[in-house]
Design an enzyme around this catalytic site. Structure first.
Site: not given
Length: 482
Positions: A354-356
């Site tokens: 997710e994301c990072g």
């Protein structure tokens, strides 16, 4: 079920909720009370501060993610053994989904859990104008949950002057004030407050804040308001002490360095092991996401920043959000970890990022100074810094082809990032619940689900179950091949 509880709400963002909440948690801990902290909404940083104070995880509660019934159940699950539960609100008390709907607001959470509200008001630069502000907030409080007020960033002299005026005008107690303290200001960055570990002299700062609040706010009265909260329906949800009797044979219940309980399992081929990245670069978690995985599998912690490889026991990999851009050079220089993750992806180990975590899987990633670094290369694209919010707010995700979710199923989450990719994926459709806007996102094929969205597993329990099933299949294949 008795569950003493309060919610610290505010008239708007930046009013001092986190400072007041953390100081209150510290005071209650000093008094020897068993305290459970919660955060309203999709926030990762504030729960880190709660955990720093209490030494145990703080949990997120969000009525958009889980609706009324499940949100209340998630609250009771952790509140059952506490002397007092303290919820920290989000934004202004009535600010919810899209800024206009009640779902996701602090007031909706207080309503669903029937929790008394302590309203924090930034009174700096205000005089009698504070009265119509309070009048407006009370007029929206149709079920009379606002029981107390704390005036922030004001003087003792003004407090003594305005308090009788407020209590004469409204049926609400003014519990105290907090003076304007510039040295207690918590610094922010592009994703919110800095992590507690980055705040210089955090323990000293926390102690000073708590000492001040204890002098200027009636803590005994605040606790009495919490104790006066209505009883909740009895729940058959297991307490943490009950869980030990439910563990698989040969397993133990331990705590990691973050104070979070985890199941330690011997690799037996029966239950998979999910390796969870957890360090300075990858630190954005919902506690209930990890718990959802633990119900069907086991979790072990590792560090892409400091370790040389993925744990050998791992059958699946979870890479959450965080601040990889701040550690881009160090992550890039950890060549053995990058190569191992790339190899695990080629062997079809289940990976959720997710994301990072998604950024870390790219071929290259920029930092905030636009320096480019080589990353894992699982996603053969480039990640770059835009300097502004790219996507922000709640979303509901559906898969174009069922993989981690059941047919026609969906999972709720949110996005909040200043980075973008030359390819965001197009295997899922994100729906903005207020505007109805839709867009494609996420690489969601076979064993991988990677993209910018942050997910909340309890909104779709099948997601965690299918993740664990994929890890179990990977473990079985590995045993056969070995």
């Amino acid at each position: 079920m008795r569950a003493p509880r309060i919610l610290i709400g505010a008239t708007g963002s930046g009013s001092g909720k986190t400072t007041i909440t953390c100081a209150l948690l510290e005071i209650l801990k000093r008094q020897g009370k068993k305290v459970q902290a919660f955060k309203c909404g999709p926030d990762y940083i504030d729960p880190m501060f709660h955990r720093t104070v209490l030494g145990i995880p703080s949990k997120n509660l969000d009525t958009f993610f889980t609706g009324e019934k499940m949100t209340a159940e998630l609250f009771m699950e952790s509140a059952v053994n506490a002397d007092i539960s303290v919820m920290e609100g989000v934004m202004g008390l009535y600010d919810g989904l899209g800024g206009i709907r009640k779902e996701g607001s602090a007031y909706d959470l207080a309503t669903v859990t029937d929790t008394p509200v302590i309203l924090v008001i930034d009174a700096h630069g205000m005089g009698r104008s504070i009265l119509p502000l309070i009048a407006g907030f009370l007029s929206y409080d149709t079920i009379h949950l606002i029981r107390g007020i704390i005036l922030n960033r004001t003087s003792g002299a003004f407090f003594e002057t305005i308090r009788p005026e407020i209590e004469k005008s409204f049926p609400v107690e003014v519990l105290g004030y907090f003076p304007n303290q510039k040295e207690i200001l918590l610094e922010s960055r592009h994703l919110g407050l800095k992590r507690p570990e980055e705040v210089e002299k955090m323990a000293e700062l926390l102690a000073k804040t708590a000492d001040m609040l204890e002098k200027t706010v009636d803590i005994d009265r605040l606790f009495a308001i919490a104790e006066g909260a209505s009883e909740l329906p009895d729940s058959d949800i297991l307490t943490t002490t009950d869980r030990a009797s439910e563990l698989p044979e040969g397993s133990t219940l331990e705590k990691d360095s973050y104070g979070k309980q985890k199941v330690h399992l011997q690799k037996s081929g029966k239950r998979p092991v999910i390796a969870v990245a957890r360090d300075e670069a990858f630190c954005f978690y919902y506690e209930d996401n990890l718990k959802a995985l633990e119900k069907a599998g086991a979790e072990i912690v590792f560090s892409p920043l400091h370790d040389g490889s993925v744990p050998k026991e791992a059958d699946g990999l979870l890479l959450p959000g965080g601040y990889p851009e701040l550690y881009a050079k160090e992550l890039s220089e950890n060549k053995t970890m990058l190569a191992d993750i790339r190899e695990k992806a080629e062997l079809a180990m289940p990976i959720v990022a997710e994301c990072g975590g998604f950024m870390y899987l790219h071929q290259t990633m920029e930092d905030t100074e636009h320096h480019v670094y080589e990353m894992a290369g699982v996603v053969p694209r480039d990640c770059f810094y835009t300097g502004k919010l790219v996507r922000f707010g709640y979303i509901e995700l559906t898969e174009k082809e069922s993989n981690f979710l059941p047919e026609n199923g969906s999972i709720k989450g949110h996005e909040f990032h200043y980075f973008d990719s030359t390819a965001n994926g197009d295997d899922c459709v994100a729906l903005k619940p207020v505007s109805g806007k839709k867009y494609d996102c996420v690489f969601d094929k076979n064993s991988c689900f990677v993209g910018f969205p942050h997910l909340y597993y309890p909104s779709a329990p099948q997601f965690a179950e299918n993740f664990v099933k994929k890890a179990k299949n990977y473990a079985d294949r590995s045993e056969v091949n070995s």
